[in-house]
Scaffold this active site. Structure first.
Site, PDB file in Angstrom:
ATOM      1  N   LYS A  76      34.678  23.529  40.892  1.00 58.20           N
ATOM      2  CA  LYS A  76      33.974  24.612  40.219  1.00 58.20           C
ATOM      3  C   LYS A  76      32.884  24.045  39.322  1.00 58.20           C
ATOM      4  CE  LYS A  76      36.848  28.348  40.591  1.00 58.20           C
ATOM      5  NZ  LYS A  76      37.307  29.556  39.958  1.00 58.20           N
ATOM      6  N   ARG A  83      67.502  49.089  39.337  1.00 57.96           N
ATOM      7  CA  ARG A  83      66.186  48.929  38.713  1.00 57.96           C
ATOM      8  C   ARG A  83      65.488  47.649  39.155  1.00 57.96           C
ATOM      9  NH1 ARG A  83      62.301  51.051  38.665  1.00 57.96           N
ATOM     10  NH2 ARG A  83      63.597  52.881  38.248  1.00 57.96           N
ATOM     11  N   ASP A  89      29.880  32.466  44.669  1.00 54.20           N
ATOM     12  CA  ASP A  89      30.477  33.135  43.525  1.00 54.20           C
ATOM     13  C   ASP A  89      29.498  34.072  42.826  1.00 54.20           C
ATOM     14  OD1 ASP A  89      32.688  33.515  41.730  1.00 54.20           O
ATOM     15  OD2 ASP A  89      31.564  32.364  40.238  1.00 54.20           O
ATOM     16  N   GLU A 147      32.094  25.411  44.650  1.00 52.37           N
ATOM     17  CA  GLU A 147      31.572  26.702  44.208  1.00 52.37           C
ATOM     18  C   GLU A 147      30.082  26.606  43.883  1.00 52.37           C
ATOM     19  OE1 GLU A 147      33.679  29.179  41.047  1.00 52.37           O
ATOM     20  OE2 GLU A 147      31.940  28.415  39.937  1.00 52.37           O
ATOM     21  N   LYS A 198      45.549  34.504  40.690  1.00 58.04           N
ATOM     22  CA  LYS A 198      45.674  35.459  39.575  1.00 58.04           C
ATOM     23  C   LYS A 198      46.898  36.341  39.814  1.00 58.04           C
ATOM     24  CE  LYS A 198      40.711  35.381  38.719  1.00 58.04           C
ATOM     25  NZ  LYS A 198      39.432  36.125  38.741  1.00 58.04           N
TER      26      LYS A 198
END
Length: 284
Positions: free
Chosen positions: A172, A105, A224, A202, A140
């Site tokens: 940012k 597994r 962005d 950004e 992420k």
């Protein structure tokens, strides 16, 4: 497939696999296998693809089997980064049945998820053909699995972004607000940043981009959440003075149009945060 990056040292992967095996074995080990299968029984297991995709996770799956039993005979048939079709044999493992079942597994969990990431990355990268744009992943990622998830992106033809917050300066909107403005934040970054580290900033509006160009000092500009036409105008304004990166709302059906704007990179969080596991099976 970039073969120079297809593997990592097992030393880097072993803690991830060891923790996953300990989690799966629990406090008592595989009580079912011990109860119903004689210890001396040997089998051959075949890891098989049940749908088309890009293979990834073979190295870490093989490591899972080896950590359970170093005497298993493991043969990888299809390497990481290669395509597979339904029914393709990816790996053969021969040895004690107890060991095969204990590692099964964990090996499939890793291989299926990594192949899912590689397959999704390949689909995004295919949309950039005919342009110079590159598909990049983000931070992420699944906590604790970043190193292998970014490796899977590479297997799918993508490119890694920052591995951690310490890899590059990425300014940012909140940084700009706290520092007092575009010029101020770029000057502050340059004052403490090594010449070996890039500075990215950004923007989400063309007037912000004008400020960045006027201030100078940025190596990369992150465009962005811009619509495609605004992004095209932004790339023209930059005129190769900085690397351009598109980010935000980067759906698969939009990638070809974004790539056609002339951006250098398209960063896509969905490569790792919204991926579907590729269906792989282990047949005995």
């Amino acid at each position: 497939m970039r073969t120079a990056y297809n593997t990592l040292p097992d030393l880097m992967l072993e803690p991830l696999v060891r923790n996953a095996l300990l989690e799966d074995l629990g406090l008592s080990g595989d009580v079912t296998t011990r109860a119903v299968i004689p210890y001396a029984t040997t089998w051959q297991a075949r890891m098989v693809a049940r749908e088309p995709g890009i293979v990834s996770g073979m190295q870490i799956a093989a490591l899972a089997f080896r950590l359970v039993d170093a005497e298993l005979d493991i043969r990888v048939i299809v390497p990481d980064g290669a395509p597979c079709a339904p029914g393709d044999l990816l790996m053969e493992i021969t040895g004690r049945a107890h060991s095969l079942l204990q590692a099964e597994r964990v090996a499939l969990n890793f291989a299926g998820r990594m192949a899912g990431i590689a397959t999704q990355t390949a689909a995004f990268a295919a949309e950039t053909r005919g342009t110079d744009a590159r598909i990049a992943c983000t931070r992420k990622t699944t906590p604790g699995l970043r190193i292998i998830e970014k490796q899977a992106v590479i297997h799918g033809g993508g490119h890694p972004h920052r591995y951690s917050l310490g890899d590059a300066v990425l300014i940012k909107d909140n940084h700009i607000a706290a520092a007092g403005g575009v010029r101020e934040v770029l000057e502050a970054a340059h004052a403490v940043t090594s010449h070996m580290m890039r500075i990215e900033i950004e923007v989400d509006r063309l007037d912000q981009l004008e400020e960045v160009i006027a201030a100078g000092g940025a190596d990369v500009v992150l465009l962005d959440n811009m619509d495609t036409e605004t992004m095209r105008r932004a790339v023209e304004m930059v005129d190769r003075r900085m690397i351009t990166e598109a980010s935000g709302n980067m759906r698969l059906e939009r990638i070809a149009a974004v790539a056609a704007t002339g951006v250098d990179y398209i960063s896509v969080g969905a490569l790792t945060h919204s991926v579907r596991t590729l269906d792989l099976g282990l047949d005995f």
